[in-house]
Design a protein around this motif. Structure first.
Motif, PDB file in Angstrom:
ATOM      1  N   VAL A 252       0.855  -1.189   0.000  1.00 21.99           N
ATOM      2  CA  VAL A 252       0.000   0.000   0.000  1.00 21.99           C
ATOM      3  C   VAL A 252       0.888   1.235   0.000  1.00 21.99           C
ATOM      4  CG1 VAL A 252      -1.799   1.281   1.210  1.00 21.99           C
ATOM      5  CG2 VAL A 252      -1.810  -1.222   1.233  1.00 21.99           C
ATOM      6  N   ALA A 253       0.611   2.151  -0.913  1.00 20.63           N
ATOM      7  CA  ALA A 253       1.406   3.373  -1.015  1.00 20.63           C
ATOM      8  C   ALA A 253       0.980   4.375   0.061  1.00 20.63           C
ATOM      9  CB  ALA A 253       1.245   3.998  -2.392  1.00 20.63           C
ATOM     10  N   VAL A 254       1.962   4.888   0.788  1.00 19.99           N
ATOM     11  CA  VAL A 254       1.706   5.938   1.763  1.00 19.99           C
ATOM     12  C   VAL A 254       1.889   7.281   1.070  1.00 19.99           C
ATOM     13  CG1 VAL A 254       2.381   6.948   3.975  1.00 19.99           C
ATOM     14  CG2 VAL A 254       2.534   4.456   3.620  1.00 19.99           C
ATOM     15  N   ARG A 255       0.802   8.010   0.936  1.00 16.53           N
ATOM     16  CA  ARG A 255       0.839   9.281   0.225  1.00 16.53           C
ATOM     17  C   ARG A 255       1.121  10.433   1.179  1.00 16.53           C
ATOM     18  NH1 ARG A 255      -4.552  10.362  -2.010  1.00 16.53           N
ATOM     19  NH2 ARG A 255      -5.132   9.668   0.094  1.00 16.53           N
ATOM     20  N   VAL A 256       1.438  11.585   0.575  1.00 16.80           N
ATOM     21  CA  VAL A 256       1.663  12.784   1.376  1.00 16.80           C
ATOM     22  C   VAL A 256       0.403  13.167   2.133  1.00 16.80           C
ATOM     23  CG1 VAL A 256       2.197  15.257   1.251  1.00 16.80           C
ATOM     24  CG2 VAL A 256       3.493  13.652  -0.139  1.00 16.80           C
ATOM     25  N   ALA A 257      -0.753  12.961   1.518  1.00 12.42           N
ATOM     26  CA  ALA A 257      -2.023  13.310   2.170  1.00 12.42           C
ATOM     27  C   ALA A 257      -2.277  12.464   3.404  1.00 12.42           C
ATOM     28  CB  ALA A 257      -3.175  13.165   1.189  1.00 12.42           C
ATOM     29  N   ASP A 258      -1.643  11.273   3.489  1.00 13.08           N
ATOM     30  CA  ASP A 258      -1.858  10.397   4.646  1.00 13.08           C
ATOM     31  C   ASP A 258      -1.073  10.860   5.878  1.00 13.08           C
ATOM     32  OD1 ASP A 258      -3.468   8.779   3.061  1.00 13.08           O
ATOM     33  OD2 ASP A 258      -1.762   7.569   2.394  1.00 13.08           O
ATOM     34  N   ILE A 259      -0.046  11.670   5.668  1.00 10.16           N
ATOM     35  CA  ILE A 259       0.809  12.058   6.802  1.00 10.16           C
ATOM     36  C   ILE A 259       0.930  13.576   6.957  1.00 10.16           C
ATOM     37  CG2 ILE A 259       2.203   9.950   6.733  1.00 10.16           C
ATOM     38  CD1 ILE A 259       4.245  11.484   5.082  1.00 10.16           C
ATOM     39  N   ALA A 260       0.305  14.344   6.076  1.00 10.43           N
ATOM     40  CA  ALA A 260       0.468  15.796   6.136  1.00 10.43           C
ATOM     41  C   ALA A 260      -0.759  16.487   5.573  1.00 10.43           C
ATOM     42  CB  ALA A 260       1.710  16.226   5.365  1.00 10.43           C
ATOM     43  N   THR A 261      -0.810  17.800   5.843  1.00  8.88           N
ATOM     44  CA  THR A 261      -1.856  18.664   5.286  1.00  8.88           C
ATOM     45  C   THR A 261      -1.211  19.606   4.282  1.00  8.88           C
ATOM     46  OG1 THR A 261      -3.111  18.589   7.350  1.00  8.88           O
ATOM     47  CG2 THR A 261      -3.639  20.364   5.812  1.00  8.88           C
ATOM     48  N   VAL A 262      -1.733  19.598   3.054  1.00  9.29           N
ATOM     49  CA  VAL A 262      -1.178  20.429   1.984  1.00  9.29           C
ATOM     50  C   VAL A 262      -2.133  21.586   1.723  1.00  9.29           C
ATOM     51  CG1 VAL A 262      -0.321  20.490  -0.383  1.00  9.29           C
ATOM     52  CG2 VAL A 262      -0.115  18.389   0.964  1.00  9.29           C
ATOM     53  N   GLN A 263      -1.581  22.801   1.705  1.00  6.42           N
ATOM     54  CA  GLN A 263      -2.407  23.978   1.463  1.00  6.42           C
ATOM     55  C   GLN A 263      -1.578  25.079   0.801  1.00  6.42           C
ATOM     56  OE1 GLN A 263      -3.742  25.531   5.224  1.00  6.42           O
ATOM     57  NE2 GLN A 263      -1.778  25.139   6.224  1.00  6.42           N
ATOM     58  N   MET A 264      -2.288  26.024   0.230  1.00  3.03           N
ATOM     59  CA  MET A 264      -1.652  27.192  -0.398  1.00  3.03           C
ATOM     60  C   MET A 264      -1.670  28.345   0.603  1.00  3.03           C
ATOM     61  SD  MET A 264      -0.323  28.439  -3.287  1.00  3.03           S
ATOM     62  CE  MET A 264      -1.013  27.516  -4.659  1.00  3.03           C
ATOM     63  N   ILE A 265      -0.479  28.877   0.913  1.00  4.80           N
ATOM     64  CA  ILE A 265      -0.372  29.970   1.877  1.00  4.80           C
ATOM     65  C   ILE A 265       0.523  31.059   1.291  1.00  4.80           C
ATOM     66  CG2 ILE A 265      -0.676  28.404   3.832  1.00  4.80           C
ATOM     67  CD1 ILE A 265       2.344  28.721   4.355  1.00  4.80           C
ATOM     68  N   GLY A 266       0.671  32.141   2.036  1.00  8.66           N
ATOM     69  CA  GLY A 266       1.580  33.214   1.655  1.00  8.66           C
ATOM     70  C   GLY A 266       2.880  33.124   2.444  1.00  8.66           C
ATOM     71  N   GLU A 267       3.960  33.535   1.818  1.00  2.00           N
ATOM     72  CA  GLU A 267       5.249  33.510   2.495  1.00  2.00           C
ATOM     73  C   GLU A 267       5.233  34.470   3.689  1.00  2.00           C
ATOM     74  OE1 GLU A 267      10.006  34.049   1.393  1.00  2.00           O
ATOM     75  OE2 GLU A 267       8.442  34.343  -0.122  1.00  2.00           O
ATOM     76  N   THR A 268       5.983  34.119   4.724  1.00  2.00           N
ATOM     77  CA  THR A 268       6.026  34.928   5.934  1.00  2.00           C
ATOM     78  C   THR A 268       6.499  36.340   5.609  1.00  2.00           C
ATOM     79  OG1 THR A 268       6.527  32.957   7.232  1.00  2.00           O
ATOM     80  CG2 THR A 268       6.950  35.091   8.266  1.00  2.00           C
ATOM     81  N   ARG A 269       5.765  37.332   6.155  1.00  2.80           N
ATOM     82  CA  ARG A 269       6.089  38.726   5.865  1.00  2.80           C
ATOM     83  C   ARG A 269       6.619  39.421   7.108  1.00  2.80           C
ATOM     84  NH1 ARG A 269       1.080  41.610   3.217  1.00  2.80           N
ATOM     85  NH2 ARG A 269       0.140  41.012   5.204  1.00  2.80           N
ATOM     86  N   LEU A 270       7.480  40.409   6.880  1.00  2.93           N
ATOM     87  CA  LEU A 270       8.024  41.214   7.967  1.00  2.93           C
ATOM     88  C   LEU A 270       7.319  42.566   8.092  1.00  2.93           C
ATOM     89  CD1 LEU A 270      11.845  40.542   7.424  1.00  2.93           C
ATOM     90  CD2 LEU A 270      10.276  39.384   8.977  1.00  2.93           C
ATOM     91  N   GLY A 271       6.392  42.867   7.208  1.00  2.00           N
ATOM     92  CA  GLY A 271       5.668  44.137   7.259  1.00  2.00           C
ATOM     93  C   GLY A 271       4.612  44.186   6.168  1.00  2.00           C
ATOM     94  N   ILE A 272       3.871  45.295   6.131  1.00  4.31           N
ATOM     95  CA  ILE A 272       2.827  45.486   5.127  1.00  4.31           C
ATOM     96  C   ILE A 272       2.985  46.877   4.519  1.00  4.31           C
ATOM     97  CG2 ILE A 272       1.231  43.943   6.311  1.00  4.31           C
ATOM     98  CD1 ILE A 272      -0.273  46.427   7.276  1.00  4.31           C
ATOM     99  N   PHE A 273       2.334  47.080   3.371  1.00  9.34           N
ATOM    100  CA  PHE A 273       2.327  48.385   2.724  1.00  9.34           C
ATOM    101  C   PHE A 273       0.888  48.868   2.663  1.00  9.34           C
ATOM    102  CE2 PHE A 273       2.079  51.291  -0.850  1.00  9.34           C
ATOM    103  CZ  PHE A 273       3.198  52.080  -0.663  1.00  9.34           C
TER     104      PHE A 273
END
Length: 431
Positions: A252-273
């Motif tokens: 049985v193949a162990v997939r990434v979805a079986d051991i982790a949560t995959v999502q689209m996020i934004g890179e960590t920011r140090l400030g805003i404009f």
């Protein structure tokens, strides 16, 4: 010597007038070619070396990146000193050269030295040169007015469409993006599931890296037709990442979805404009290349924006936040008006006090000729038309006029004396 020059000039008026006319035409051409800017560039002749090693503390950056780079970059020819700054995940090295050193020669010397230093740096830390601009190279700031798009979509439009288009404008060194979110895939592992399946973080990283790749095969001919065989393996969606097999356990193949949560996020920011308190904006900073004409570069950027705006999504438009072109135009117009006012006032004063139109004309005509010749020297010494240089020319008009008045008064005095002597001799001969 001065008397001989004056005597030769009076005897060769045509040559003098021709020479002055040629210098005046040359000066007019120099005025059009002289680079225009609002303020003079007094920044140091420097080359910036930037190294990114994200996630590391400033002390670690200082010990393993900044210190080795500073010590190895010292000792180069025509160098004054080297400065280094360490911060979280980033290192900045400022290599200051002598003022008369060509900036591109300096960049080439720094690149040669970096080719030998990079081997001693930690893996994943690659130093790179900053833009070939100066401290006053930020000539235009703009934002994207896109109320219907989120910050991630706006940043994607800026990074993958607007930035590449504006960088093609002549004289632009870099388009620095700011604001918004830089989209990235995030895989959040579950420690309990990793223990259950007896997997490590390295196993997951290797599986994702191996499956996010393309490889070529060969050319296959069949029925006189050539086929190119290759595999397309670049990841393009969250589902593809989730379905990546990490390990095969009991068939049985162990997939990434079986051991982790995959999502689209934004890179960590140090400030805003934030703009005008109305919320966050995404935009860019136009950095001008060293020695370019700021006015012409800004004009080229604005023309390119009109072309780029045609390809933007509906409802998205440019909003210029800072435009040095307006400051340049106001500064130049102010100095031009001052020069015209000075010429008019000087002409009236000369005519009133001398009360001789030929003398006044000879003085007033010196002003445009001298200003035109001044621009020849400005181009020769690489000085742009800015507030400082144009103000100096405006102040020098008084000296020009003073010299003209003194020479005219002196000539008028000597002519009057010679005329009085001629009158006496004429009367004596008659008697």
């Amino acid at each position: 010597m001065v008397h001989r020059i004056i005597e030769w000039s009076l005897r060769n008026r045509f040559i003098v007038l021709t020479l002055v006319a040629g210098l005046f035409v040359w000066g007019i051409i120099s005025v059009k070619r002289n680079p225009i800017d609002a303020i003079p560039d007094l920044s140091e002749n420097q080359v910036i070396v930037f190294t990114e090693w994200m996630g590391r503390a400033p002390q670690l950056i200082e010990d393993q990146i900044t210190y080795p780079l500073v010590t190895n970059l010292q000792g180069m020819p025509r160098i004054k000193y080297v400065r280094g700054t360490s911060m979280f995940g980033m290192s900045f090295i400022y290599v200051i050269f002598e003022d008369d050193v060509d900036v591109y020669w300096a960049r080439a010397r720094v690149l040669e030295r970096l080719s030998t230093v990079s081997q001693s740096l930690p893996q994943g830390a690659t130093p790179q040169l900053g833009p070939d601009g100066t401290g006053v190279g930020h000539i235009l700031w703009y934002t994207l007015d896109a109320p219907k798009l989120d910050l991630g979509e706006q940043r994607a439009i800026q990074d993958w469409y607007v930035k590449f288009a504006l960088q093609n404008v002549p004289g632009v060194s870099e388009i620095a993006s700011f604001g918004g979110f830089q989209k990235q895939y995030s895989i959040t592992l579950s420690p309990n599931k990793l223990l259950y399946y007896k997997l490590s973080v390295g196993d997951v990283i290797n599986a994702v890296r191996t499956n996010n790749n393309e490889s070529g095969g060969r050319k296959f001919e069949l029925s006189d037709i050539g086929y190119i065989i290759k595999t397309s393996g670049y990841l393009q969606s969250l589902e593809q990442i989730e379905n990546i097999p990490v390990q095969n356990q009991a068939g049985v193949a162990v997939r990434v979805a079986d051991i982790a949560t995959v999502q689209m996020i934004g890179e960590t920011r140090l400030g805003i404009f934030d703009q005008n308190g109305e919320g966050e904006r995404v935009g860019g900073i136009v950095v001008m290349r060293y020695g370019e004409n700021a006015a012409s570069v800004i004009e080229g950027i604005k023309k390119k924006m009109l072309e780029v705006a045609k390809g933007l999504p509906e409802g998205v438009k440019f909003d210029i936040v800072y435009d040095r072109g307006e400051l340049i135009q106001e500064s130049v117009d102010s100095i031009k008006n001052t020069l015209i006012e000075e010429m008019i006032v000087v002409s009236l004063i000369v005519i009133i006090f001398l009360f001789h139109w030929r003398s006044a004309l000879s003085i007033v005509i010196q002003i445009p000729i001298t200003i035109a010749i001044a621009f020849i020297l400005l181009n020769a010494f690489g000085i742009s038309s800015n507030i400082m240089s144009l103000t100096g020319i405006a102040l020098a008009i008084g000296v020009i006029v003073d010299n003209g008045i003194i020479m005219s008064e002196n000539a008028y005095k000597h002519l009057a004396e010679r005329y009085a002597l001629w009158e006496k001799e004429k009367k004596y001969k008659i008697k």
